[in-house]
Write an enzyme that holds these catalytic residues in place. Structure first.
Site, PDB file in Angstrom:
ATOM      1  N   ARG A  14      11.391  -2.445  -0.830  1.00 39.91           N
ATOM      2  CA  ARG A  14      12.612  -3.038  -1.568  1.00 39.91           C
ATOM      3  C   ARG A  14      12.968  -2.443  -3.069  1.00 39.91           C
ATOM      4  NH1 ARG A  14      13.121  -8.818  -2.056  1.00 39.91           N
ATOM      5  NH2 ARG A  14      10.953  -9.274  -1.128  1.00 39.91           N
ATOM      6  N   GLN A  73      -6.393   3.996   2.297  1.00 41.78           N
ATOM      7  CA  GLN A  73      -5.845   3.219   3.469  1.00 41.78           C
ATOM      8  C   GLN A  73      -4.721   4.239   4.205  1.00 41.78           C
ATOM      9  OE1 GLN A  73      -3.636  -0.438   3.371  1.00 41.78           O
ATOM     10  NE2 GLN A  73      -4.488  -1.241   5.380  1.00 41.78           N
ATOM     11  N   GLY A  97      -1.990  -5.046  -6.580  1.00 44.60           N
ATOM     12  CA  GLY A  97      -1.620  -4.186  -7.676  1.00 44.60           C
ATOM     13  C   GLY A  97      -0.167  -4.153  -8.116  1.00 44.60           C
ATOM     14  N   ASN A 111      13.558  12.631 -57.088  1.00 43.13           N
ATOM     15  CA  ASN A 111      14.884  12.273 -56.472  1.00 43.13           C
ATOM     16  C   ASN A 111      15.277  13.572 -55.780  1.00 43.13           C
ATOM     17  OD1 ASN A 111      17.548  11.596 -55.954  1.00 43.13           O
ATOM     18  ND2 ASN A 111      17.653  10.263 -57.563  1.00 43.13           N
TER      19      ASN A 111
HETATM   20  C1  UD1 Z   1       0.453 -11.832   1.712  1.00 43.04           C
HETATM   21  C2  UD1 Z   1      -0.266 -12.974   2.179  1.00 43.04           C
HETATM   22  C3  UD1 Z   1       0.301 -14.134   2.162  1.00 43.04           C
HETATM   23  C4  UD1 Z   1       0.623 -14.333   0.703  1.00 43.04           C
HETATM   24  C5  UD1 Z   1       1.338 -13.104   0.185  1.00 43.04           C
HETATM   25  C6  UD1 Z   1       1.665 -13.334  -1.370  1.00 43.04           C
HETATM   26  C7  UD1 Z   1      -1.563 -11.633   4.001  1.00 43.04           C
HETATM   27  C8  UD1 Z   1      -1.524 -11.742   5.565  1.00 43.04           C
HETATM   28  N1  UD1 Z   1      -0.396 -12.446   3.528  1.00 43.04           N
HETATM   29  O1  UD1 Z   1       1.696 -11.585   2.497  1.00 43.04           O
HETATM   30  O2  UD1 Z   1      -0.448 -15.167   2.609  1.00 43.04           O
HETATM   31  O3  UD1 Z   1       1.361 -15.638   0.689  1.00 43.04           O
HETATM   32  O4  UD1 Z   1       0.538 -11.915   0.287  1.00 43.04           O
HETATM   33  O5  UD1 Z   1       2.453 -12.321  -1.808  1.00 43.04           O
HETATM   34  O6  UD1 Z   1      -2.520 -11.360   3.293  1.00 43.04           O
HETATM   35  N2  UD1 Z   1      -1.171  -4.284   1.448  1.00 43.04           N
HETATM   36  C9  UD1 Z   1      -2.066  -3.097   1.640  1.00 43.04           C
HETATM   37  N3  UD1 Z   1      -2.180  -2.586   2.592  1.00 43.04           N
HETATM   38  C10 UD1 Z   1      -1.653  -3.045   3.758  1.00 43.04           C
HETATM   39  C11 UD1 Z   1      -0.912  -4.297   3.689  1.00 43.04           C
HETATM   40  C12 UD1 Z   1      -0.632  -4.609   2.455  1.00 43.04           C
HETATM   41  O7  UD1 Z   1      -2.511  -2.486   0.724  1.00 43.04           O
HETATM   42  O8  UD1 Z   1      -1.964  -2.771   5.052  1.00 43.04           O
HETATM   43  C13 UD1 Z   1      -1.119  -4.606  -0.076  1.00 43.04           C
HETATM   44  C14 UD1 Z   1       0.570  -4.442  -0.706  1.00 43.04           C
HETATM   45  O9  UD1 Z   1       0.428  -3.295  -1.173  1.00 43.04           O
HETATM   46  C15 UD1 Z   1       0.675  -5.885  -1.279  1.00 43.04           C
HETATM   47  C16 UD1 Z   1      -0.221  -6.806  -0.911  1.00 43.04           C
HETATM   48  O10 UD1 Z   1      -1.281  -6.114  -0.122  1.00 43.04           O
HETATM   49  O11 UD1 Z   1       0.269  -5.465  -2.522  1.00 43.04           O
HETATM   50  C17 UD1 Z   1       0.431  -7.789   0.047  1.00 43.04           C
HETATM   51  O12 UD1 Z   1       1.026  -7.174   1.001  1.00 43.04           O
HETATM   52  P1  UD1 Z   1       2.478  -7.585   1.738  1.00 43.04           P
HETATM   53  O13 UD1 Z   1       2.675  -7.045   2.921  1.00 43.04           O
HETATM   54  O14 UD1 Z   1       3.395  -7.881   0.742  1.00 43.04           O
HETATM   55  O15 UD1 Z   1       1.934  -9.221   2.193  1.00 43.04           O
HETATM   56  P2  UD1 Z   1       2.710 -10.215   2.349  1.00 43.04           P
HETATM   57  O16 UD1 Z   1       3.323 -10.274   3.727  1.00 43.04           O
HETATM   58  O17 UD1 Z   1       3.618 -10.595   1.235  1.00 43.04           O
END
Ligand code: UD1
Ligand code: CA
Length: 452
Positions: free
Chosen positions: A14, A72, A100, A373
Site C-alpha cells: 500500500r 526470509q 519494523g 563593517n
Molecule cells: C499481524 C498479526 C495480527 C495483528 C497485526 C498487527 C499475525 C498472523 N497477525 O497481522 O494479529 O493484529 O499484525 O499489525 O501475526 N512479516 C514478515 N514476514 C512475513 C509476514 C509478515 O516479516 O512472512 C512482517 C511484515 O513485514 C510486518 C509484520 O510482519 O511488519 C506484520 O505482518 P502483516 O502481514 O502486516 O500482518 P497482519 O496481517 O497485519
C-alpha cells in the site's frame, strides 16, 4: 538473556513505492532504524532483523555490525518469519518480537512486557480499539486469553471483539522455538501465523498475560503514506510537548519539525514552520523566526534568527542577529553581537565580535576581525577556478560597499576600503585604500541628439 526479533520482510504494497516500507523515513530516519534503536535501549544479547522483500536494500540501509540480518526469502507469515531466526536464539533466554513498521513504541512499555515474560509467561501487548478492523482479535474465555483469531478467519461474534493483538509479544525462548515447530498454515491466508502460539500456550498450561501501552500510537504501524504522515505528526507532537514542558515557546506546536536532536535552553522562542535537523543547540533566550532551516547549528544565548534563514554547520555567538534571508554554510562562526543580514552568504569564515555584514555579501574562506563593517555587495573572491584562498580582515576595518576582495589578500586592522574597489594586494592597517577608476567630469559635454 534477551534476544529481539524485528520483522521487516513484508512487502508494504500500500505504500506504492520502490523503497521497502521499513526504509521510509519518520523524522528523517528509516522506520526500521527507530525500532532498532528502541530495541537496543533494552540492552539485548542479539537483535535479529528479518528481511526479505526489497532484497539487500534493507541490510544495506541499516548497515550496522551489531544487528544480525536474517533472510526470509519467501514471506509465508509472521510465524515463519520468526522461525527463520529461531536457530540463532539463545536457549534459556527471553525473546521479544517487534515490527519494523511500528516505530513509536516506548521503551517503558516493552520493559513491562519483558518483566512479565521473565516470570515464564507469554506476554502479549494488546489494546482496545473503537475500530478493530484488520487486526487479530483477542479471544477470551472466562476472562482469560484463549487464542488470537485473525480478521480473515474470524466469525461475526469474534469480529465484534475490540481488544486487538498489536503483534508485539515476549516469552521464554525455549517455549517459542518449540511452538514455532508446531505451527501449521491451515487458515484463510495459508500462512504460518505467529499468533497461533497463543492457543498452544494455553494448551500447554503456560500463562498468557496481557499488557497495555500507555498510548495507542505506540502500537500503530505504517501501511500507507497517510498513516506514515499521521505517525510523523504524532512523533513531532510528542517532541513539541516535551520542549514546551522544558520551557520552550513554540508559536504553533503543529507547525514544527525536528529531524535529529534539538537541545534548547530556557525561554527559547520558535516561530512557525522551522525544520531542525542533525544536532541543533539553542542557548537560553534564543529566538528563531518563522520558516528557518537549521542543520547542525549551535546558537549561543540571546541570539536572534530572523525569518527565512538557512543555517547549516554554523556556530553563532551570544546576542548575534542573523537574517532575514541569511545563509550560513558549514564552517561559519559568528562572534557575539555580530550581525548578518539579508542575502548574505557565509562559508568557512569567522566573524569577530560585533562585526557586521548586513546586506548582499559573500564571505567565504575568511577571517574577519572584531567590529568590522562589511559594506553591501562585498564579495570575497576566494576561488581562482582551481584553488580556494583566504581573505583576512583585521579588527575595526571598514570595507566600502561593492568591494571585491581577491584572495589571498589581507586588509589590516582599522583600514578603510573605498566603495567599489577591487582589492588584489594587501591593504595596510589604518589607511584608506581604493582601487577604482578616478571619477571625472567633462565640463560642457553635450548628449548627442537624433539627426532629423
Ligand atoms: C499481524 C498479526 C495480527 C495483528 C497485526 C498487527 C499475525 C498472523 N497477525 O497481522 O494479529 O493484529 O499484525 O499489525 O501475526 N512479516 C514478515 N514476514 C512475513 C509476514 C509478515 O516479516 O512472512 C512482517 C511484515 O513485514 C510486518 C509484520 O510482519 O511488519 C506484520 O505482518 P502483516 O502481514 O502486516 O500482518 P497482519 O496481517 O497485519
Ligand atoms: Ca500489518
Amino acid at each position: 538473556m534477551l534476544d529481539i526479533v524485528i520483522l521487516a520482510a513484508g512487502r508494504g504494497t500500500r505504500m506504492k513505492s520502490d523503497l521497502p516500507k521499513v526504509l521510509h523515513p519518520l523524522a528523517g530516519r528509516p522506520l526500521a532504524e527507530r525500532v532498532v534503536r528502541t530495541a537496543k535501549a533494552l540492552a539485548p544479547e542479539h537483535v535479529f532483523l528479518v528481511y526479505g522483500h526489497g532484497g539487500d536494500a534493507v541490510p544495506r540501509a541499516l548497515a550496522d555490525e551489531t544487528l544480525t540480518f536474517v533472510l526470509q526469502a519467501e514471506q509465508m507469515g509472521t510465524g515463519h518469519a520468526v522461525r527463520q531466526a529461531a536457530p540463532q536464539l539463545s536457549p534459556g533466554g527471553i525473546t521479544l518480537v517487534l515490527y519494523g513498521d511500528v516505530p513509536l513504541t516506548r521503551r517503558e512499555t516493552l520493559e513491562e512486557l519483558l518483566a512479565v515474560a521473565r516470570t515464564g509467561a507469554l506476554a502479549l501487548l494488546t489494546v482496545e480499539l473503537a475500530d478493530p478492523t484488520g487486526y487479530g482479535r483477542i479471544v477470551r474465555q472466562g476472562g482469560r486469553v484463549a487464542r488470537i483469531v485473525e480478521q480473515k478467519d474470524a466469525g461475526a461474534e469474534e469480529l465484534a471483539i475490540r481488544e486487538i493483538n498489536t503483534g508485539i509479544l515476549a516469552l521464554p525462548t525455549d517455549r517459542l522455538t518449540a511452538w514455532l515447530d508446531r505451527l501449521t498454515n491451515d487458515n484463510a491466508q495459508r500462512e504460518y501465523y505467529l499468533t497461533d502460539i497463543v492457543a498452544l500456550a494455553v494448551n500447554d498450561g503456560v500463562p498468557v498475560i496481557t499488557c497495555h501501552p500507555a498510548h495507542t500510537w505506540e502500537i500503530l504501524g505504517v501501511n500507507s503514506r497517510a498513516q506514515l504522515a499521521e505517525l510523523e505528526r504524532t512523533h513531532q507532537g510528542n517532541r513539541a510537548a516535551a520542549l514546551m514542558e522544558a520551557g520552550v515557546t513554540l508559536l504553533d506546536p503543529a507547525r514544527f519539525d525536528v529531524r535529529g536532536d534539538l537541545v534548547c535552553g530556557q525561554d527559547v522562542v520558535i516561530d512557525v514552520n522551522c525544520v531542525f535537523s542533525g544536532q541543533v543547540e539553542l542557548g537560553d533566550g534564543v529566538k528563531v523566526g518563522a520558516n528557518c532551516m537549521l542543520q547542525d547549528v549551535t546558537i549561543a544565548a540571546g541570539a536572534e534568527i530572523l525569518p527565512f534563514c538557512h543555517l547549516e554547520g554554523a556556530r553563532i555567538g551570544a546576542h548575534a542577529r542573523v537574517g532575514p534571508y541569511a545563509r550560513l554554510r558549514p564552517g561559519a562562526v559568528l562572534g557575539e553581537d555580530s550581525h548578518v543580514g539579508n542575502f548574505v552568504e557565509i562559508k568557512n569564515a569567522r566573524l569577530g565580535a560585533g562585526a557586521k555584514a548586513n546586506h548582499l555579501s559573500y564571505v567565504g574562506d575568511a577571517s574577519v576581525g572584531a567590529q568590522v563593517n562589511i559594506g553591501a555587495g562585498t564579495i570575497t573572491c576566494n576561488y581562482d577556478g582551481a584553488n580556494k584562498h583566504r581573505t583576512v580582515i583585521g579588527d575595526n576595518a571598514f570595507i566600502g560597499s561593492n568591494t571585491a576582495l581577491v584572495a589571498p589578500v589581507e586588509v589590516g586592522a582599522g583600514a578603510t576600503i573605498g566603495a567599489g574597489s577591487v582589492i588584489t594586494k594587501d591593504a595596510p592597517a589604518g589607511e584608506l585604500t581604493l582601487a577604482r577608476a578616478k571619477q571625472a567630469t567633462i565640463p560642457g559635454w553635450q548628449r548627442p541628439v537624433k539627426k532629423k
